[in-house]
Design a protein around this motif. Sequence first.
Motif, PDB file in Angstrom:
ATOM      1  N   LYS A  74      16.961  70.448  43.030  1.00 18.88           N
ATOM      2  CA  LYS A  74      16.476  70.056  44.352  1.00 18.88           C
ATOM      3  C   LYS A  74      17.586  69.435  45.204  1.00 18.88           C
ATOM      4  O   LYS A  74      17.580  69.589  46.432  1.00 18.88           O
ATOM      5  CB  LYS A  74      15.314  69.082  44.212  1.00 18.88           C
ATOM      6  N   LEU A  75      18.526  68.758  44.560  1.00 18.41           N
ATOM      7  CA  LEU A  75      19.626  68.119  45.286  1.00 18.41           C
ATOM      8  C   LEU A  75      20.843  69.028  45.405  1.00 18.41           C
ATOM      9  O   LEU A  75      21.891  68.588  45.891  1.00 18.41           O
ATOM     10  CB  LEU A  75      20.023  66.814  44.581  1.00 18.41           C
ATOM     11  N   PHE A  76      20.723  70.285  44.934  1.00 17.82           N
ATOM     12  CA  PHE A  76      21.806  71.272  44.991  1.00 17.82           C
ATOM     13  C   PHE A  76      23.050  70.781  44.249  1.00 17.82           C
ATOM     14  O   PHE A  76      24.174  71.158  44.597  1.00 17.82           O
ATOM     15  CB  PHE A  76      22.171  71.603  46.454  1.00 17.82           C
ATOM     16  N   GLN A  77      22.859  70.010  43.199  1.00 14.36           N
ATOM     17  CA  GLN A  77      23.961  69.559  42.348  1.00 14.36           C
ATOM     18  C   GLN A  77      24.000  70.456  41.110  1.00 14.36           C
ATOM     19  O   GLN A  77      23.621  70.072  40.010  1.00 14.36           O
ATOM     20  CB  GLN A  77      23.760  68.091  41.980  1.00 14.36           C
ATOM     21  N   PHE A  78      24.477  71.681  41.318  1.00 13.47           N
ATOM     22  CA  PHE A  78      24.397  72.689  40.269  1.00 13.47           C
ATOM     23  C   PHE A  78      25.377  72.418  39.126  1.00 13.47           C
ATOM     24  O   PHE A  78      25.150  72.886  38.006  1.00 13.47           O
ATOM     25  CB  PHE A  78      24.637  74.071  40.860  1.00 13.47           C
ATOM     26  N   ASP A  79      26.453  71.692  39.379  1.00 10.49           N
ATOM     27  CA  ASP A  79      27.354  71.350  38.285  1.00 10.49           C
ATOM     28  C   ASP A  79      26.688  70.368  37.323  1.00 10.49           C
ATOM     29  O   ASP A  79      26.859  70.462  36.101  1.00 10.49           O
ATOM     30  CB  ASP A  79      28.666  70.789  38.831  1.00 10.49           C
ATOM     31  N   GLU A  80      25.896  69.420  37.857  1.00 10.86           N
ATOM     32  CA  GLU A  80      25.143  68.518  36.996  1.00 10.86           C
ATOM     33  C   GLU A  80      24.036  69.276  36.260  1.00 10.86           C
ATOM     34  O   GLU A  80      23.753  68.997  35.086  1.00 10.86           O
ATOM     35  CB  GLU A  80      24.545  67.379  37.817  1.00 10.86           C
ATOM     36  N   MET A  81      23.413  70.229  36.956  1.00  5.69           N
ATOM     37  CA  MET A  81      22.383  71.037  36.315  1.00  5.69           C
ATOM     38  C   MET A  81      22.948  71.769  35.106  1.00  5.69           C
ATOM     39  O   MET A  81      22.326  71.820  34.036  1.00  5.69           O
ATOM     40  CB  MET A  81      21.821  72.048  37.313  1.00  5.69           C
ATOM     41  N   LEU A  82      24.156  72.332  35.248  1.00  9.33           N
ATOM     42  CA  LEU A  82      24.775  73.049  34.132  1.00  9.33           C
ATOM     43  C   LEU A  82      25.071  72.108  32.973  1.00  9.33           C
ATOM     44  O   LEU A  82      24.933  72.486  31.808  1.00  9.33           O
ATOM     45  CB  LEU A  82      26.049  73.738  34.610  1.00  9.33           C
ATOM     46  N   THR A  83      25.460  70.883  33.272  1.00  8.19           N
ATOM     47  CA  THR A  83      25.684  69.899  32.212  1.00  8.19           C
ATOM     48  C   THR A  83      24.405  69.646  31.436  1.00  8.19           C
ATOM     49  O   THR A  83      24.406  69.618  30.195  1.00  8.19           O
ATOM     50  CB  THR A  83      26.205  68.584  32.815  1.00  8.19           C
TER      51      THR A  83
END
Length: 273
Positions: A240-249
């Motif tokens: 939702k926050l478009f923090q896809f690098d954190e999502m991948l983590t």
Amino acid sequence: MTTTLEKPARLPVPPRPRRPRAQAAGWIIAAVVVAAHVVAWNSTGMSFTALVEGRDGMADFLAEAFPPDLSWDVLQPSLSAALVTLWIGLLGTTLSVPASLLLGLLAARTTAPAPWVYQATRSLLSFLRAVPDVVFALIFVTAVGLGPFPGVLALLLHNIGVMGKLWAEAIEDADPGPSQVLRSAGASRAQIAAHALLPTVTPQLTGLLMYRLDVNVRSSLVLGLVGAGGIGFLINQSIKLFQFDEMLTHILVVLVLVVVVDRISAAVRRRLS
């Protein structure tokens, strides 16, 4: 005087009789299957062309996700949430054991006290299996609020339906010999179940229990997406926050968790087999 044995002549194999009705039924079934796939393809909007046309969007998404953010500020809450996900799956599995065992005994033809009890228990297990655990989670989230607790309750109810049916089938397939010996000696149903039936099927029941633990840990990840706690909640928040690098983590942490649980479950099932 020597005699030579002549080889017996090979008789022609008669042709297999053709069954027009069986062949017609086979063609009808094949046509129904093909038609069902055509309808399903059109109804779901399957289109490989659209997938190819969307390659730029997928490339942008992957470019934003790599490399994953492995900073401790992201990794520490991810590991903590992964443990919560594990605890949700563990409690949702183990807390369902007593009810699953009781309903499994009542839902097995060999141990059900009456036909109506068998039918009623089977219907209850079917209902608990038919309602997805995500729906249970949404209901309990509205009742008790956000957090891991509604996730545990959701897995608990759904797992009772699944594991009760699996255990009932394992009980029905058990060797009837020990049970018949105790029954002929005048033992009660409870004594037969405790001293003959359950010891026979305990390895099968334990193997199914470990399998369900593996499944429930994966399911608890999905429950986090609807507010039931765990690392799924962090994945949903990152998207939702478009923090896809954190999502991948978070996804990589989930991968490690799933692999560890799968290895432990497989090792336990091998020792029981």
